[in-house]
Design an enzyme around this catalytic site. Sequence first.
Site, PDB file in Angstrom:
ATOM      1  N   HIS A 140       0.844  -1.199   0.000  1.00 21.49           N
ATOM      2  CA  HIS A 140       0.000   0.000   0.000  1.00 21.49           C
ATOM      3  C   HIS A 140       0.882   1.253   0.000  1.00 21.49           C
ATOM      4  CE1 HIS A 140      -3.685   2.299   1.384  1.00 21.49           C
ATOM      5  NE2 HIS A 140      -2.729   3.115   1.780  1.00 21.49           N
ATOM      6  N   GLU A 141       1.868   1.281   0.892  1.00 24.36           N
ATOM      7  CA  GLU A 141       2.717   2.470   0.983  1.00 24.36           C
ATOM      8  C   GLU A 141       3.594   2.617  -0.261  1.00 24.36           C
ATOM      9  OE1 GLU A 141       1.801   4.402   3.312  1.00 24.36           O
ATOM     10  OE2 GLU A 141       0.577   2.798   4.161  1.00 24.36           O
TER      11      GLU A 141
END
Length: 881
Positions: free
Chosen positions: A311-312
Site C-alpha cells: 500500500h505504501e
Amino acid sequence: MPQHNLTRDEARERSALVDVSSYEHTLILTGVGESFRVRSRIRFTAAPESSTFIDAITASVERVRLNGLDLDLAEVVGPARIALPGLTAENELIVDAHFHYMNTGEGLHRFVDPIDDEIYLYSQFEVPDARRVFPVFEQPDIKAPFSFTVVAPDKWTVVSNSPTPTPGSPAETFTELGETPLPSMAVWQFAPTTPISSYITAIIAGPYRSVHSELTSSDGSLVPLGLYCRSSLFEHLDAENLFGVTKAGFEFFEREFGVSYPFEKYDQLFVPEFNAGAMENAGAVTILENYVFRSRPTEALVERRTVTVLHELAHMWFGDLVTMRWWNDLWLNESFAEFMSTLATAEATDFAEAWTTFATIEKSWAYRQDQLPSTHPIVAPIEDLADVEVNFDGITYAKGASVLKQLVAWVGREQFFTGLKRYFDKHAWSNTELADLLDELEATSGRDLTSWSRLWLEESGVNLIEAAVETGDDGAISSLRVDQLPWSLEGQPTPSLRPHRLAIGFYSDGGDGRLALTHSFPLDLDGESVEVEEARGLPRPDVIIVNDADLSYTKVRFDEASMGTAARRLSDFDDSLTQLLVLATLWDEVRDGERPVQDYIDTVMTHLGAITHSSGLLTQMRQLDSAVSAYLPPQQRETMHARLADRFLELLATVPEGSDQAFQFVRGFIKHASTEEQLDRLSSWLTPETGSVFGITLDTDLTWEILIGLCAHDAVEDAAVAEMSRRDPSATGVRQAATARASRPTTAAKSWTFTRLVDDAGLPNSELGALALGFGAGLQRPSGEIIASDAPLRPFSEEYFARVAGWWETRTLEMAQTMTMRLYPPVSEGTVEATRQWLTDHPAAPKGLLRLMRENLADAERALRVQRVSSASNGSLNIDS
C-alpha cells in the site's frame, strides 16, 4: 495542545498568491527537553503588495525576518500562524523558532525505549502536522523542494526523504545559528527533494539499526533499499521477507504503471507508538513497529503486513508523484493504494487469496461505514481540515478500492493501466482533481465515465441486491430475477440505483457431500431488476449465491431456502470466499435486525473448524466477540462466553497442533474463558513447566494475553503482572501491563484508570490507548449495570458526557479521537438517551467530535435493536453440526 483549522477557501486563496521555490530547514535535535530549535529559510513568489500567512505551531518564536526586515513578533505570531504582510514578487522568509517534541504520534514524536533508555524520534505529518516541526504552507497543492539540515548526536542515524549523507562536523552550523557547540554531535545535510507536498516530508532520528539491499529500477537506475527499527527490536527484523515483498512490489508496480520509481531510494522504518499502519513519506516510509514480530503472528497478520508494505509503495506514485489538489480527492491517494496493494498482493506474492481477505475485512469495513449517519461520497466534500481529519475511513479506503475494482472491469484492465500511465506522465510532480484522472481513462477506454463517476464516486450510500426465485411443480426454475433496492438512511439522500457487474452462482451437492459450483451467470444490473434467462428450466440448486465471487460493492440477500442450506452446510463449500460471503450476508442480516444474533453465533460455532483462510477466520473470531459482547443482551453474555470457550477446546482437539487455526483457537479460548474451571485451566498455562499448549508456544505476547484475560475476571494476583513486567521490560510489555491492570472489573481499578486517562494530559498515545482498552473490558456487569466509580468521580457515563467536549479543546486530534471512541459508555437505553441529549446540547461542537458522537449513537442504537431481536427469539436457522 489544541487543534487548529484551515479552510478550503483559505487554502485556495493562498495557493493563488504563493509559489514556493524552496524550503531550507535546519533542526537541532538532541532529544532532550521539551522543545527543539528550527531555523527556516523559505523562498517564494507572491502577488506584489499582497499578504498571507505561513503555518507554524510553535513553542516560541525568536525571529521572523521577511525580505530583510525583522517583523514585530507580537503583531505577526499567532497560535498556529505567522502573518506575512507586504509581500513582493520575490520573497525570502527566515523564521527562528522552537517547536515541541510530541508524544501523541503527531508532529515530531519522541519515544524513550524503556529497555536501554535510548531516545527515538520520527515525524508524522498527515494531515496538517508538518507545521508542528517547521514553518510551512501546509496544504497539498503548494509543492516545493525541501532541504533538511539536521544536527543530532553523532551516534544516531538520521533519515529523511533524500538519501542519507555522510555526517560531518556541526561546528559551522552552530556558528551560523549563534549556538554554543554541543559535544558528540554531528550534522546531516540532505540534498533538496524533488517538489513534494509538506505532508509527505519526513525526519527520523535516533540510534536506529538498519539492514540494506538494492534493486534495479525499470529505467536502469539503482535504487537503494533500507529497513530500520529500534536496536532492542533488531533481532526480530525479518529482512529477507520484507525485502522480498518490497522487490516484488517494485517490479509489479513499475510494469503495470509503465512508470519507473520516482525517487532516489526507498527506506522503510518501523517506528514506536505509531497511530496508523504506516505513512507514505516519499522515499522514507514509516511503519507501525508491531509489524516487527517478536512473537508468533497469525498468518492473517503476516498478510496484513504484506498489504501494508505494498500500500505504501503504491503511494509513491499515487499521492507522492501525483498528489490531490485538496483533501476532497483524498481517495485519489488512498483508494488507489488500497486497490493496487491488494492486486499486487494477489498477483505478486504468496498470498494469492488476497481478494478473499479484501472481501472479508476491507469491504466489511466499508459497508459498516456506509451505513452510518456520517456516510459520504468517495469524493467527499471537504471544506476544512476538521472535515478531512476524520475522513480516513472505510469509504475513503475500502469502498473506493471496491469501486475501482469495478471500474477496471468496466473499462478493461489494459485500458485502465494505459490511462494511468498517461495520467502519471502528464501530471508528474503536480496536483490533480477527479476530472484529470477520468479524462485519461475516457481517452484510453472510449467510455463516457461521467454517469459512472456521479453514481459511484459522487453519491454516498449502498444499495441492496437480492434474488427472487420461482419454481414449477417439477422443481425446475421458472423465474430467477435479481432486484436492486436503495438502502436508505435517515437524514441521508436516498442512493441512486447503480450499474453492477456481478454473478449469480448455483451450488449443489452432486452426491459427494460437497456443495460445488454448477453454474455461474455473469450479468449487468443497471436499474431495478434483471431476469436471469439462462436459469429458466434448470433444476433449482441447493444454494443460490447472490454476488458470487464478490464482484460488486453491494449489500445482498439470499432467498430463505438458500440461506438456510448455506448456513447449515457451510463446511461443505469448496472455497473459502464462498464460505465467507455466506457469513458476511448472515452477519449483515443480524446487524440490520432481520435475524437474531444467535443464528450467526450458532453457524460460526458449528463450522469454525472448516474455515482455514487465516484472515477470514480472524474476522469471524472478531465478529463472534462483537456478537456476544455487543449484540447479545448483557444477561446472556456470560453463558455464551463459556459456551464459546468450551467450543474452542473442542475444536483444538480436531485441528493440527501448531497450525494457524490452532493458534487462533487458543487465543479464542483465552478471550472467552469465564467459568471457574476455564479460568483455572488458563491459570495452569502460566506455570513454568507449561511451555506450549496444542503445539502453540506460550511466547511473550501470548503470555500477556493470558494475564489480561485473567485480570479481566480478577482471577490473578497483581504480583503475576509485576513479574511478567520484570521479564518483559519492553515498551510492549509496559502497554500490556497497563491494559492488564485496567482490565480488572473492580471499582478501584476502573476509577484509577479513568482518572489517569482524563487527568494526565502527558500520557503518550500508546499508553492512553492501552489503558482505554483495559478500561472498557468488563465495565458492564452481566446485569447491564456499569461498574460504580469511586468518589469524587461521578458515574463513568456522566463523567464521559461532561468531559468529552473539553478533550477536543485541550488534546490533539489523535488523542481526542481515541478518548471519544474508546471511553464511550457501554450500550444501554441510558447511554442512547444521554448521547441524544448531548448532541442536542452541543450543536456548535467541533465537526469531528459531532461526527464521532453521531457514529457512537448509531452504533448504540443498532446494538439495542439487535439485542431486542435476540431477546425475542431463540434463533430461526436450524444449524446442525
